[in-house]
Design a protein around this motif. Structure first.
Motif, PDB file in Angstrom:
ATOM      1  N   MET A 271     -60.815 -35.341 -38.501  1.00 26.02           N
ATOM      2  CA  MET A 271     -62.095 -34.707 -38.833  1.00 26.02           C
ATOM      3  C   MET A 271     -62.915 -34.354 -37.589  1.00 26.02           C
ATOM      4  O   MET A 271     -63.771 -33.477 -37.641  1.00 26.02           O
ATOM      5  CB  MET A 271     -62.904 -35.578 -39.787  1.00 26.02           C
ATOM      6  CG  MET A 271     -62.279 -35.621 -41.176  1.00 26.02           C
ATOM      7  SD  MET A 271     -63.299 -36.400 -42.434  1.00 26.02           S
ATOM      8  CE  MET A 271     -63.450 -38.050 -41.810  1.00 26.02           C
ATOM      9  N   ALA A 272     -62.664 -35.014 -36.470  1.00 26.49           N
ATOM     10  CA  ALA A 272     -63.389 -34.704 -35.243  1.00 26.49           C
ATOM     11  C   ALA A 272     -62.709 -33.609 -34.430  1.00 26.49           C
ATOM     12  O   ALA A 272     -63.372 -32.722 -33.882  1.00 26.49           O
ATOM     13  CB  ALA A 272     -63.534 -35.965 -34.388  1.00 26.49           C
ATOM     14  N   VAL A 273     -61.387 -33.640 -34.349  1.00 20.03           N
ATOM     15  CA  VAL A 273     -60.648 -32.727 -33.479  1.00 20.03           C
ATOM     16  C   VAL A 273     -60.340 -31.388 -34.159  1.00 20.03           C
ATOM     17  O   VAL A 273     -60.547 -30.324 -33.567  1.00 20.03           O
ATOM     18  CB  VAL A 273     -59.344 -33.388 -32.973  1.00 20.03           C
ATOM     19  CG1 VAL A 273     -58.468 -32.396 -32.231  1.00 20.03           C
ATOM     20  CG2 VAL A 273     -59.678 -34.591 -32.098  1.00 20.03           C
TER      21      VAL A 273
ATOM     22  N   LEU B  16     -58.171 -45.007 -41.172  1.00 16.45           N
ATOM     23  CA  LEU B  16     -59.482 -44.737 -40.600  1.00 16.45           C
ATOM     24  C   LEU B  16     -59.370 -43.993 -39.264  1.00 16.45           C
ATOM     25  O   LEU B  16     -60.091 -43.011 -39.022  1.00 16.45           O
ATOM     26  CB  LEU B  16     -60.259 -46.042 -40.415  1.00 16.45           C
ATOM     27  CG  LEU B  16     -61.686 -45.920 -39.906  1.00 16.45           C
ATOM     28  CD1 LEU B  16     -62.534 -45.130 -40.893  1.00 16.45           C
ATOM     29  CD2 LEU B  16     -62.278 -47.288 -39.666  1.00 16.45           C
ATOM     30  N   VAL B  17     -58.462 -44.429 -38.403  1.00 19.96           N
ATOM     31  CA  VAL B  17     -58.286 -43.778 -37.100  1.00 19.96           C
ATOM     32  C   VAL B  17     -57.785 -42.340 -37.280  1.00 19.96           C
ATOM     33  O   VAL B  17     -58.324 -41.403 -36.678  1.00 19.96           O
ATOM     34  CB  VAL B  17     -57.331 -44.592 -36.198  1.00 19.96           C
ATOM     35  CG1 VAL B  17     -56.912 -43.805 -34.975  1.00 19.96           C
ATOM     36  CG2 VAL B  17     -57.981 -45.910 -35.805  1.00 19.96           C
ATOM     37  N   LEU B  18     -56.764 -42.166 -38.127  1.00 14.89           N
ATOM     38  CA  LEU B  18     -56.234 -40.818 -38.361  1.00 14.89           C
ATOM     39  C   LEU B  18     -57.288 -39.897 -38.969  1.00 14.89           C
ATOM     40  O   LEU B  18     -57.434 -38.738 -38.553  1.00 14.89           O
ATOM     41  CB  LEU B  18     -54.994 -40.873 -39.255  1.00 14.89           C
ATOM     42  CG  LEU B  18     -53.734 -41.466 -38.630  1.00 14.89           C
ATOM     43  CD1 LEU B  18     -52.625 -41.577 -39.666  1.00 14.89           C
ATOM     44  CD2 LEU B  18     -53.280 -40.649 -37.435  1.00 14.89           C
TER      45      LEU B  18
ATOM     46  N   ALA C 250     -65.620 -30.928 -43.811  1.00 16.97           N
ATOM     47  CA  ALA C 250     -65.821 -31.347 -45.209  1.00 16.97           C
ATOM     48  C   ALA C 250     -64.520 -31.242 -45.997  1.00 16.97           C
ATOM     49  O   ALA C 250     -64.194 -32.138 -46.796  1.00 16.97           O
ATOM     50  CB  ALA C 250     -66.908 -30.496 -45.863  1.00 16.97           C
ATOM     51  N   ARG C 251     -63.764 -30.176 -45.797  1.00 12.85           N
ATOM     52  CA  ARG C 251     -62.463 -30.051 -46.482  1.00 12.85           C
ATOM     53  C   ARG C 251     -61.515 -31.162 -46.059  1.00 12.85           C
ATOM     54  O   ARG C 251     -60.788 -31.717 -46.877  1.00 12.85           O
ATOM     55  CB  ARG C 251     -61.844 -28.683 -46.197  1.00 12.85           C
ATOM     56  CG  ARG C 251     -62.489 -27.589 -46.996  1.00 12.85           C
ATOM     57  CD  ARG C 251     -61.823 -26.262 -46.855  1.00 12.85           C
ATOM     58  NE  ARG C 251     -60.377 -26.350 -46.807  1.00 12.85           N
ATOM     59  CZ  ARG C 251     -59.587 -25.328 -46.551  1.00 12.85           C
ATOM     60  NH1 ARG C 251     -60.097 -24.145 -46.333  1.00 12.85           N
ATOM     61  NH2 ARG C 251     -58.288 -25.470 -46.511  1.00 12.85           N
TER      62      ARG C 251
ATOM     63  N   LEU D 207     -59.715 -34.358 -48.324  1.00 11.66           N
ATOM     64  CA  LEU D 207     -58.309 -34.754 -48.229  1.00 11.66           C
ATOM     65  C   LEU D 207     -58.182 -36.247 -47.950  1.00 11.66           C
ATOM     66  O   LEU D 207     -57.410 -36.951 -48.606  1.00 11.66           O
ATOM     67  CB  LEU D 207     -57.602 -33.961 -47.130  1.00 11.66           C
ATOM     68  CG  LEU D 207     -56.210 -34.480 -46.732  1.00 11.66           C
ATOM     69  CD1 LEU D 207     -55.204 -34.192 -47.820  1.00 11.66           C
ATOM     70  CD2 LEU D 207     -55.776 -33.886 -45.412  1.00 11.66           C
ATOM     71  N   TRP D 208     -58.936 -36.748 -46.982  1.00 12.96           N
ATOM     72  CA  TRP D 208     -58.823 -38.153 -46.602  1.00 12.96           C
ATOM     73  C   TRP D 208     -59.353 -39.081 -47.698  1.00 12.96           C
ATOM     74  O   TRP D 208     -58.836 -40.185 -47.870  1.00 12.96           O
ATOM     75  CB  TRP D 208     -59.505 -38.407 -45.259  1.00 12.96           C
ATOM     76  CG  TRP D 208     -58.679 -37.840 -44.147  1.00 12.96           C
ATOM     77  CD1 TRP D 208     -58.905 -36.697 -43.460  1.00 12.96           C
ATOM     78  CD2 TRP D 208     -57.447 -38.369 -43.652  1.00 12.96           C
ATOM     79  NE1 TRP D 208     -57.897 -36.475 -42.554  1.00 12.96           N
ATOM     80  CE2 TRP D 208     -56.990 -37.499 -42.642  1.00 12.96           C
ATOM     81  CE3 TRP D 208     -56.686 -39.488 -43.951  1.00 12.96           C
ATOM     82  CZ2 TRP D 208     -55.816 -37.716 -41.936  1.00 12.96           C
ATOM     83  CZ3 TRP D 208     -55.513 -39.708 -43.237  1.00 12.96           C
ATOM     84  CH2 TRP D 208     -55.086 -38.830 -42.251  1.00 12.96           C
ATOM     85  N   ILE D 209     -60.333 -38.642 -48.449  1.00 14.39           N
ATOM     86  CA  ILE D 209     -60.818 -39.446 -49.583  1.00 14.39           C
ATOM     87  C   ILE D 209     -59.741 -39.519 -50.664  1.00 14.39           C
ATOM     88  O   ILE D 209     -59.508 -40.581 -51.246  1.00 14.39           O
ATOM     89  CB  ILE D 209     -62.146 -38.885 -50.123  1.00 14.39           C
ATOM     90  CG1 ILE D 209     -63.255 -39.163 -49.110  1.00 14.39           C
ATOM     91  CG2 ILE D 209     -62.490 -39.479 -51.488  1.00 14.39           C
ATOM     92  CD1 ILE D 209     -64.548 -38.434 -49.376  1.00 14.39           C
ATOM     93  N   VAL D 210     -59.065 -38.400 -50.905  1.00 11.82           N
ATOM     94  CA  VAL D 210     -57.960 -38.403 -51.878  1.00 11.82           C
ATOM     95  C   VAL D 210     -56.865 -39.367 -51.417  1.00 11.82           C
ATOM     96  O   VAL D 210     -56.287 -40.096 -52.219  1.00 11.82           O
ATOM     97  CB  VAL D 210     -57.412 -36.978 -52.080  1.00 11.82           C
ATOM     98  CG1 VAL D 210     -56.091 -36.991 -52.833  1.00 11.82           C
ATOM     99  CG2 VAL D 210     -58.439 -36.121 -52.807  1.00 11.82           C
TER     100      VAL D 210
END
Length: 168
Positions: A70-72, A63-65, A27-28, A32-35
């Motif tokens: 967020m997965a790894v 999107l890939v990054l 979630a954190r 970051l990615w939304i910002v």
């Protein structure tokens, strides 16, 4: 006679953080990615009728990054982050790219604090900070279940209160 130096040695801590920490870290990262998405959206609209290919390339890379991060990252951190409090010391291991292992003898502990930020409260997690006289700064244990953190703070408070002398 056994001294603190004989008993306390750097080793991997035994306890994992809460499994809910996986979702907390994800979630954190999402925040970051939304910002980081906001400037792309502004660029998209500010460009008007310009070529859309650069926007699509940047969007796909973003999107890939974001997806990989967020997965790894939460899985990796969960495998690394550990903590333990014994009669003689507090042990921590944290990080994911830069990993750190720290130990604080109970006789050096000055304060024990707990903190629950808004996102941590959502996931019922707590961070515990153990402050010592060390120049390396305090030891922080992130991602503890609130119940475990409360118990840790209570136990450390008792142990520190029972400790006589200073390991300096």
């Amino acid at each position: 006679m056994t001294t603190t130096a004989d008993v306390v040695r750097l080793r991997p801590p035994m306890n994992r953080v809460s499994p809910r920490a996986l979702w907390y870290w994800a979630a954190r990262a999402a925040v970051l990615w939304i910002v980081l998405l906001v400037p792309q959206v502004i660029w998209w609209f500010a460009d008007g009728d310009g070529a859309r290919t650069p926007h699509l390339i940047v969007g796909v890379v973003w999107l890939v990054l974001a997806a990989v991060h967020m997965a790894v990252m939460p899985q990796w951190r969960y495998r690394v982050h550990r903590w333990e409090a014994t009669e003689t010391a507090v042990y921590t291991q944290s990080g994911w790219l830069n990993q750190e292992r720290r130990i604080a003898p109970i006789s050096r502990v000055q304060t024990v604090d707990s903190e629950r930020g808004p996102i941590e409260q959502l996931f019922k997690l707590t961070s515990v900070t153990v402050t010592t006289a060390s120049a390396a700064g305090p030891i922080k244990i992130d991602g503890l279940a609130a119940k475990d953190a409360d118990q840790l703070v209570a136990d450390l408070t008792v142990r520190v209160g029972e400790t006589t002398g200073d390991a300096t």
